[in-house]
Each structure stands twice: as structure tokens, then as C-alpha cells.
Design an enzyme around this catalytic site. Structure first.
Site, PDB file in Angstrom:
ATOM      1  CG  ASP A 112      -0.355  -0.613   2.450  1.00  0.00           C
ATOM      2  OD1 ASP A 112       0.880  -0.578   2.586  1.00  0.00           O
ATOM      3  OD2 ASP A 112      -1.109  -1.125   3.295  1.00  0.00           O
ATOM      4  CG  ASN A 145      -9.167  -1.968  11.637  1.00  0.00           C
ATOM      5  OD1 ASN A 145      -8.215  -2.571  11.143  1.00  0.00           O
ATOM      6  ND2 ASN A 145      -9.622  -0.830  11.130  1.00  0.00           N
ATOM      7  CG  HIS A 181      -5.951  -2.594   8.591  1.00  0.00           C
ATOM      8  ND1 HIS A 181      -6.122  -1.370   9.194  1.00  0.00           N
ATOM      9  CD2 HIS A 181      -4.605  -2.800   8.628  1.00  0.00           C
ATOM     10  CE1 HIS A 181      -4.951  -0.873   9.554  1.00  0.00           C
ATOM     11  NE2 HIS A 181      -4.025  -1.728   9.232  1.00  0.00           N
ATOM     12  CD  GLU A 223      -8.931   0.596   7.535  1.00  0.00           C
ATOM     13  OE1 GLU A 223      -8.777  -0.379   8.286  1.00  0.00           O
ATOM     14  OE2 GLU A 223      -8.550   1.746   7.824  1.00  0.00           O
TER      15      GLU A 223
END
Ligand code: F6R
Length: 249
Positions: free
Chosen positions: A67, A136, A138, A143
Site C-alpha cells: 500500500d 481492526n 485490516h 479495512e
């Protein structure tokens, strides 16, 4: 899934480096999928040490990062381009022309995403994908959502991710809100996956990833469906897992 619990962050990094190095020994022209963030820093240090002692050679390797933040230029100190250069690429013999990271400053982000997927396909797909995991759950910047995003895409980062990543920025308000991320399908198409996590803050995400159902609200849970995943943890990140799922090292 093979879950390996190590005593410390250092042990986790050493074990990951052994698996990574094994990949490069077996296939020097491997296509490597790489992550940024604090988790892989120890792995990258180990790889640099192996390279410096002539036990690792990146000269034929190709790399694709997961990313990049949208809006940052490659030379921006907060960009993932900069991070990778500082923490790995400038210290090993990977060829600059074999390094691929999405361009966060591309004029046409959608086109950049399409180009990234076709480049990965052109290079034969990823042989070994290194992943960290968000609190979370990801992976990359995929996400929690109501569907799995398949291809490389533009992501609107969640508030909790922006907050977690603010620690890397001198001005926390400067954390970009958008990123380009490799999609779940591209990650799942990697021949082998190495997920690393350390610290108590990741324990819940790891528990949900391994013991919960497969669902896009826990993006990493998709890894349950991959046939060759090693999850290497320190004791804190593994603290919520049942002992019988883990191999202790
Ligand atoms: C980074 C990436 C993210 C991180 C995750 C954990 O390229 O893809 O998924 O792996 O946010 O970050 P750290 O390691 O900083 O806790």
C-alpha cells in the site's frame, strides 16, 4: 494455518527472516509482497544482517508493496516509498527497477490501481506475501467492510487506522485519509503468506482472525481460506488464542 508463538518480538522477527530467506534460497527470482509499519521492522533488520553477511541475495528478486498513502510524493518522509528505502531497499542489493510500490501521487489513481494489478500478474503473482495486521484486523489497507475488496483499490482509511498511524507523523493531523491498497484477491493469490503480529494491542484482532468466522468485517479472517499461511506471533499477540492451536517455539 500454522500458528507459531515465539517468546519475543526479536524471536518473531528471526523466525520470519528464516522463512523469508528460505524462499529466496529456493527461488532467487521470487516475487515478494512487502508491508510497512512497525511490525516488519525487526524482520527487515534481520534480512539486512543476512545480506551483509553474504547469506542473502536480492539481486533477482522483485518486490511489490501492499500500500501507499494517496497524496504523498515518493520522496515524502512519511510515504511508504521512503519507509521502504530507509528500512530495507537502500541496504540490500534489490534492483531499483524491480521495486514496485503504488504511486500515491499518480494523476489517475484508478489507472494506477489497474496498472499495479496487471504488473503483479505480469511478474507471475506473489510468491511470498508478508503481512502485518491492524488492530481492526485490516491487512494491507483493506479495512473492515461489508464486502471483500478484490483488486488494488482506493481506500478511505478508518478513524482508528488514522489514529494508530499518527504515531509516525510529526503532525498527527497530517495523516492522509486515503490510500491505495492491494486487494484481498491479490493477497490471497500469493503462493505463501507470512502474517506477523506482536503486542497485546493485536491480540483481539488475531483471535478474531483465527477463531472467528470468515467475514469482511474482520478482513484478515479470509486467510483461514488460504492453503499456506504462517502466522508468527509473540506471546502477547497470541494471548487470547487457545493453546492447542499454537505451536510454541
Ligand atoms: C502496512 C500495512 C498495514 C500494517 C498494519 C499494522 O503496509 O499494510 O496493514 O501492516 O497497519 O501496522 P503496524 O505494524 O505499524 O502495527
Amino acid at each position: 494455518m500454522r500458528i507459531i508463538v515465539t517468546k519475543s518480538y526479536e524471536e518473531m522477527s528471526k523466525m520470519a527472516a528464516r522463512i523469508f530467506a528460505g524462499q529466496l534460497y529456493v527461488k532467487p527470482a521470487s516475487v515478494l509482497g512487502l508491508a510497512t509499519g512497525s511490525t516488519p521492522l525487526g524482520l527487515y533488520k534481520e534480512l539486512i544482517a543476512l545480506y551483509q553477511s553474504s547469506r542473502l541475495d536480492f539481486s533477482e528478486a522483485v518486490s511489490f508493496n501492499l500500500d501507499e498513502y494517496i497524496g504523498l510524493k515518493r520522496e515524502d518522509v512519511q510515504s511508504y516509498h521512503y519507509f521502504m528505502k530507509e528500512n530495507l531497499f537502500s541496504k540490500v542489493n534489490i534492483r531499483p527497477e524491480n521495486i514496485y510500490i503504488p504511486r500515491g501521487d499518480a494523476p489517475d489513481i484508478q489507472r494506477e490501481c489497474q496498472l499495479y494489478d496487471s504488473l503483479i500478474a505480469q511478474k507471475g503473482g506473489i510468491d511470498l506475501q508478508v503481512l502485518g495486521i491492524g488492530r481492526n484486523a485490516h491487512i494491507g489497507f483493506n479495512e473492515p467492510d461489508d464486502k471483500f475488496e478484490v483488486k488494488t483499490h482506493k481506500v478511505c482509511l478508518k478513524e482508528e487506522t488514522i489514529k494508530a498511524n499518527a504515531r509516525f507523523f510529526a503532525n498527527p493531523a497530517a495523516v492522509p485519509h486515503y490510500a491505495i491498497s492491494m486487494g484481498i484477491k491479490t493477497i490471497m493469490q500469493a503462493k505463501k503468506i507470512l502474517l506477523l503480529a506482536n503486542g497485546k494491542a493485536k491480540a483481539e484482532a488475531i483471535y478474531e482472525t483465527v477463531c472467528g468466522g470468515v467475514c469482511p468485517s474482520v478482513p484478515a479472517s479470509i486467510l483461514q481460506l488460504h492453503c499456506d499461511v504462517d502466522i508468527i506471533l509473540d506471546e502477547a499477540a497470541a494471548s487470547l488464542l487457545p493453546n492447542d492451536l499454537c505451536k510454541f517455539n
